[in-house]
Design a protein around this motif. Structure first.
Motif, mmCIF file in Angstrom:
data_model
loop_
_atom_site.group_PDB
_atom_site.id
_atom_site.type_symbol
_atom_site.label_atom_id
_atom_site.label_comp_id
_atom_site.label_asym_id
_atom_site.label_seq_id
_atom_site.Cartn_x
_atom_site.Cartn_y
_atom_site.Cartn_z
ATOM 1 N N VAL A 253 0.874 -1.169 0.000
ATOM 2 C CA VAL A 253 0.000 0.000 0.000
ATOM 3 C C VAL A 253 0.911 1.219 0.000
ATOM 4 C CG1 VAL A 253 -1.872 1.206 1.176
ATOM 5 C CG2 VAL A 253 -1.721 -1.289 1.308
ATOM 6 N N GLU A 254 0.992 1.888 -1.138
ATOM 7 C CA GLU A 254 2.057 2.872 -1.327
ATOM 8 C C GLU A 254 1.549 4.283 -1.599
ATOM 9 O OE1 GLU A 254 5.151 -0.146 -3.520
ATOM 10 O OE2 GLU A 254 3.245 0.324 -4.463
ATOM 11 N N GLY A 255 0.285 4.513 -1.567
ATOM 12 C CA GLY A 255 -0.270 5.843 -1.794
ATOM 13 C C GLY A 255 -1.284 6.187 -0.725
ATOM 14 N N ARG A 256 -2.099 7.181 -1.021
ATOM 15 C CA ARG A 256 -3.173 7.587 -0.114
ATOM 16 C C ARG A 256 -4.489 7.620 -0.868
ATOM 17 N NH1 ARG A 256 -1.704 9.463 4.812
ATOM 18 N NH2 ARG A 256 0.485 9.995 5.132
ATOM 19 N N ILE A 257 -5.568 7.376 -0.134
ATOM 20 C CA ILE A 257 -6.901 7.368 -0.734
ATOM 21 C C ILE A 257 -7.497 8.766 -0.621
ATOM 22 C CG2 ILE A 257 -9.220 6.397 -0.610
ATOM 23 C CD1 ILE A 257 -8.040 3.871 0.538
ATOM 24 N N HIS A 258 -8.053 9.248 -1.732
ATOM 25 C CA HIS A 258 -8.754 10.524 -1.757
ATOM 26 C C HIS A 258 -10.241 10.239 -1.988
ATOM 27 C CE1 HIS A 258 -5.112 13.088 -1.854
ATOM 28 N NE2 HIS A 258 -4.581 12.018 -2.428
ATOM 29 N N PRO A 259 -11.052 10.328 -0.944
ATOM 30 C CA PRO A 259 -12.451 9.879 -1.041
ATOM 31 C C PRO A 259 -13.259 10.595 -2.116
ATOM 32 C CG PRO A 259 -11.809 10.197 1.256
ATOM 33 C CD PRO A 259 -10.718 10.763 0.428
ATOM 34 N N LEU A 260 -13.070 11.914 -2.281
ATOM 35 C CA LEU A 260 -13.861 12.641 -3.269
ATOM 36 C C LEU A 260 -13.580 12.145 -4.683
ATOM 37 C CD1 LEU A 260 -13.684 16.300 -1.864
ATOM 38 C CD2 LEU A 260 -15.520 14.618 -1.622
ATOM 39 N N THR A 261 -12.309 11.896 -4.978
ATOM 40 C CA THR A 261 -11.962 11.371 -6.299
ATOM 41 C C THR A 261 -12.510 9.966 -6.481
ATOM 42 O OG1 THR A 261 -9.924 12.682 -6.185
ATOM 43 C CG2 THR A 261 -10.065 11.027 -7.916
ATOM 44 N N VAL A 262 -12.487 9.164 -5.418
ATOM 45 C CA VAL A 262 -13.044 7.812 -5.501
ATOM 46 C C VAL A 262 -14.548 7.874 -5.777
ATOM 47 C CG1 VAL A 262 -13.472 5.698 -4.210
ATOM 48 C CG2 VAL A 262 -11.260 6.820 -4.039
ATOM 49 N N LEU A 263 -15.253 8.805 -5.131
ATOM 50 C CA LEU A 263 -16.694 8.951 -5.380
ATOM 51 C C LEU A 263 -16.958 9.373 -6.824
ATOM 52 C CD1 LEU A 263 -17.922 10.686 -2.093
ATOM 53 C CD2 LEU A 263 -18.262 8.309 -2.794
#
Length: 267
Positions: free
Chosen positions: A118-128
């Protein structure tokens, strides 16, 4: 706030000056407002203090991973296995939930799977936004495939297209492949991990417009997944990656140039 003065008629016919109290917040209302403000500040201060205390004193168990990102993946796996266990029993109860958690932890400790980098970060708005686009593409592609299936004329011309993506992580690449497989009309047949090359079967490539639409769709998926999970400013290569280590040592500028040459040659 100064009090206003108005003239009022007196008992003997003469005018008298009487003060008028200004309209404002009463003592009870001011007390409630101040209490609410102090409660919010106290809650925020207590929450931040508790988080700092826990962050400085708690340590992630070794079987959960080496950092918070791997631990989040492991906890998600435990939650997913617990959900599957409860669904198998068909009854939501504390006994099934607790036994599912125990079984999931036992599987993670006794039968551990290979580490998932797991090498990055999650951006919830972009995922939505990505999920919303997936729903739209799903309905549009379904309608197009259904129309091609029932309309008179020659059957559509299918082909296997080769496209290269700049996604670095194997886990994110798997998610992008799942995205392409969920959209009707495209199916990923083979993945070249070394060169980050996808071989995709496209349902209809009868015209140049259809081909451009396919590459445009893949470009959107690539861009959105990088924006959601693999921004260069937040990328931290994992020591467990082990597949495309050479790719990590390439500078972003050289990588972009090589990507342009690769896309021009493959497309």
């Amino acid at each position: 706030m100064s009090e206003k003065q108005v003239k009022r008629p007196g008992e003997n016919g003469s005018d008298r000056i009487a003060p008028v109290k200004p309209v404002g917040k009463g003592p009870v209302k001011r007390l409630l407002i101040n209490t609410a403000r102090y409660s919010v500040l106290f809650f925020a201060w207590t929450t931040v203090s508790a988080w700092v205390w826990l962050h400085n004193r708690l340590r992630i168990p070794r079987w959960l991973g080496n950092d918070s990102r791997e631990a989040a993946v492991r906890l998600w796996s435990i939650a997913w296995l617990t959900l599957v266990w409860v669904l198998l029993w068909g009854t939501v109860s504390w006994a099934n939930i607790i036994s599912g958690i125990v079984l999931a932890v036992a599987i993670g400790v006794l039968l551990p799977l290979p580490r998932v980098p797991v090498e990055g970060r999650i951006h919830p708005l972009t995922v939505l936004a990505l999920v919303g686009r997936l729903v739209v593409d799903f309905f549009i592609s379904s309608a197009q495939v259904a129309w091609v299936a029932v309309r008179p004329g020659k059957p559509p011309l299918g082909a296997v297209m080769r496209v290269r993506v700049a996604i670095k992580s194997d886990m994110v690449l798997t998610l992008a492949v799942d995205y392409l497989n969920l959209v009707p009309g495209t199916m990923v047949l083979e993945i070249d991990h070394r060169r980050r090359m996808l071989y995709v079967h496209v349902f209809d490539v009868r015209s140049d417009k259809k081909v451009r639409q396919f590459y445009k769709q893949v470009s959107f998926v690539e861009r959105m997944f990088i924006k959601a999970f693999e921004r260069d400013s937040e990328w931290h290569p994992s020591p467990y990656h082990g597949i495309d280590d050479e790719y990590h040592h390439v500078r972003p500028t050289d990588r972009a140039g090589a990507q342009g040459l690769g896309d021009g040659g493959s497309r």
